[in-house]
Design an enzyme around this catalytic site. Structure first.
Site, mmCIF file in Angstrom:
data_model
loop_
_atom_site.group_PDB
_atom_site.id
_atom_site.type_symbol
_atom_site.label_atom_id
_atom_site.label_comp_id
_atom_site.label_asym_id
_atom_site.label_seq_id
_atom_site.Cartn_x
_atom_site.Cartn_y
_atom_site.Cartn_z
ATOM 1 N N LYS A 99 3.774 3.140 -5.419
ATOM 2 C CA LYS A 99 4.901 3.719 -5.445
ATOM 3 C C LYS A 99 6.094 2.737 -5.509
ATOM 4 O O LYS A 99 7.127 2.954 -6.239
ATOM 5 C CB LYS A 99 5.155 4.404 -4.025
ATOM 6 C CG LYS A 99 4.223 5.318 -3.941
ATOM 7 C CD LYS A 99 4.574 6.179 -2.468
ATOM 8 C CE LYS A 99 4.294 5.462 -1.324
ATOM 9 N NZ LYS A 99 2.986 5.274 -1.037
ATOM 10 N N ARG A 148 7.231 11.636 4.955
ATOM 11 C CA ARG A 148 5.751 11.343 5.462
ATOM 12 C C ARG A 148 5.165 12.330 6.096
ATOM 13 O O ARG A 148 3.982 12.461 6.487
ATOM 14 C CB ARG A 148 5.819 10.113 5.961
ATOM 15 C CG ARG A 148 4.998 8.852 5.110
ATOM 16 C CD ARG A 148 4.997 7.643 5.794
ATOM 17 N NE ARG A 148 3.974 6.751 5.308
ATOM 18 C CZ ARG A 148 4.296 5.799 4.498
ATOM 19 N NH1 ARG A 148 5.321 5.613 3.983
ATOM 20 N NH2 ARG A 148 3.407 4.724 3.957
ATOM 21 N N ARG A 164 -3.280 -6.987 -2.201
ATOM 22 C CA ARG A 164 -1.849 -7.226 -2.042
ATOM 23 C C ARG A 164 -1.571 -8.139 -0.945
ATOM 24 O O ARG A 164 -0.700 -8.850 -0.988
ATOM 25 C CB ARG A 164 -1.201 -5.786 -1.895
ATOM 26 C CG ARG A 164 0.254 -5.712 -1.791
ATOM 27 C CD ARG A 164 1.045 -4.185 -1.645
ATOM 28 N NE ARG A 164 0.729 -3.720 -0.458
ATOM 29 C CZ ARG A 164 0.866 -2.536 -0.393
ATOM 30 N NH1 ARG A 164 1.887 -1.953 -1.348
ATOM 31 N NH2 ARG A 164 0.944 -1.917 0.618
ATOM 32 N N ARG A 210 1.671 -8.833 4.179
ATOM 33 C CA ARG A 210 1.709 -7.871 4.986
ATOM 34 C C ARG A 210 0.616 -7.796 5.903
ATOM 35 O O ARG A 210 -0.584 -7.618 5.305
ATOM 36 C CB ARG A 210 1.817 -6.562 4.127
ATOM 37 C CG ARG A 210 3.399 -6.470 3.818
ATOM 38 C CD ARG A 210 3.530 -5.107 2.883
ATOM 39 N NE ARG A 210 2.822 -3.816 3.656
ATOM 40 C CZ ARG A 210 3.346 -2.728 3.037
ATOM 41 N NH1 ARG A 210 3.848 -2.468 1.960
ATOM 42 N NH2 ARG A 210 2.781 -1.463 3.715
ATOM 43 N N ARG A 252 -4.452 3.917 8.046
ATOM 44 C CA ARG A 252 -3.231 4.256 7.338
ATOM 45 C C ARG A 252 -3.651 5.548 6.388
ATOM 46 O O ARG A 252 -2.912 6.403 6.213
ATOM 47 C CB ARG A 252 -2.920 3.204 6.411
ATOM 48 C CG ARG A 252 -1.955 2.293 7.452
ATOM 49 C CD ARG A 252 -1.694 1.095 6.847
ATOM 50 N NE ARG A 252 -1.045 0.983 5.576
ATOM 51 C CZ ARG A 252 -1.037 -0.063 4.970
ATOM 52 N NH1 ARG A 252 -1.732 -1.069 4.878
ATOM 53 N NH2 ARG A 252 -0.288 -0.104 3.482
HETATM 54 P P1 ADP Z 1 2.367 1.966 2.172
HETATM 55 O O1 ADP Z 1 2.720 3.009 1.243
HETATM 56 O O2 ADP Z 1 1.515 0.829 1.488
HETATM 57 O O3 ADP Z 1 1.690 2.348 3.492
HETATM 58 P P2 ADP Z 1 5.126 1.659 3.434
HETATM 59 O O4 ADP Z 1 5.739 0.282 3.178
HETATM 60 O O5 ADP Z 1 5.627 2.745 2.546
HETATM 61 O O6 ADP Z 1 3.764 1.294 2.766
HETATM 62 O O7 ADP Z 1 4.975 1.797 4.943
HETATM 63 C C1 ADP Z 1 4.457 1.014 5.531
HETATM 64 C C2 ADP Z 1 4.424 1.271 7.069
HETATM 65 O O8 ADP Z 1 5.619 1.594 7.467
HETATM 66 C C3 ADP Z 1 3.694 2.790 7.400
HETATM 67 O O9 ADP Z 1 2.314 2.466 7.478
HETATM 68 C C4 ADP Z 1 4.249 3.324 8.575
HETATM 69 O O10 ADP Z 1 3.864 2.785 9.589
HETATM 70 C C5 ADP Z 1 5.750 2.926 8.465
HETATM 71 N N1 ADP Z 1 6.590 3.922 7.801
HETATM 72 C C6 ADP Z 1 6.905 3.864 6.365
HETATM 73 N N2 ADP Z 1 7.642 5.021 6.079
HETATM 74 C C7 ADP Z 1 7.476 5.811 7.216
HETATM 75 C C8 ADP Z 1 8.100 7.172 7.456
HETATM 76 N N3 ADP Z 1 8.757 7.835 6.491
HETATM 77 N N4 ADP Z 1 7.510 7.803 8.719
HETATM 78 C C9 ADP Z 1 6.882 7.073 9.417
HETATM 79 N N5 ADP Z 1 6.473 5.708 9.292
HETATM 80 C C10 ADP Z 1 6.837 5.084 8.186
#
Ligand code: ADP
Length: 191
Positions: free
Chosen positions: A14, A89, A128, A134, A146
């Protein structure tokens, strides 16, 4: 305005595609994950709170995430539109986004979802971790958590948009440019 939701499991690509789409359509890219990570780095109160969830592979609570997104959107009153990456999400977040946009007389145009098999996701996230630093990418147990959270809480968001005729699935395996071209083609059908 053009409002695109870019959807898909962790590791689907994404972030990579959002950067290219942002340039192509001249939009603001809002990634809740990036905003949380910037806050963690800056050791803000929000960052400390978010870290306690992110490090376990859990979602940050809806109220916190929704308030954050709203204040980010308010920073760009004159934008041509947004690419939402990592948001919504949960179904509650999707409903909140509709409400926020409706208040501006706007709507989500399309949700484009990158579809990638689970084994490929795990491989990509482990790779990654080597470069991103990370902590949530480095541990197989957190990665699995996750993916489980995605299936349980996030996958239903797809039905929310599908019910409105706004869902498009795209094969997320292939070259970056191939996938980008498919995304552009599908988005153009909806804007
Ligand atoms: P990825 O898609 O690789 O999981 P992100 O950078 O989108 O990475 O998200 C990393 C973490 O941030 C998620 O595992 C979650 O804990 C938190 N997070 C991100 N966006 C949201 C959201 N919209 N609602 C709740 N938690 C979120």
């Amino acid at each position: 305005m053009i409002n695109i939701v870019l959807f898909g499991p962790p590791g689907a690509g994404k972030g990579t595609q959002a950067e290219k789409l942002k340039q192509h359509f001249d939009l603001i890219h809002l990634s809740t994950g990036d905003i949380f990570r910037a806050n963690i780095k800056g050791q803000t109160e929000l960052g400390n709170l978010a870290k306690s969830y992110i490090d376990k592979g859990q979602l940050v609570p809806d109220e916190v995430t929704i308030d954050l997104l709203k204040s980010e959107m308010d920073k760009y009153p004159d934008t041509k539109g947004f690419i939402f990456d990592g948001f919504p999400r949960t179904t509650a977040q999707a409903e909140a986004l509709d409400k926020m946009l409706a208040e501006k007389g706007e709507k989500v145009d399309v949700m484009v979802a990158l579809e990638v098999p689970e084994e490929e996701l795990k491989k990509r996230l482990m790779a990654r971790a080597e470069v991103s630093g990370r902590t949530d990418d480095a541990d197989p147990e957190i990665i699995q958590n996750r993916i489980n959270v995605y299936k349980k809480e996030t996958a239903p968001v797809k039905d929310y948009y599908a019910g409105k005729g706004k869902y498009v699935g795209i094969n997320g395996v292939g070259s970056i440019d191939e996938i980008f071209n498919k995304l552009v083609e599908e988005i153009n059908k909806h804007i």
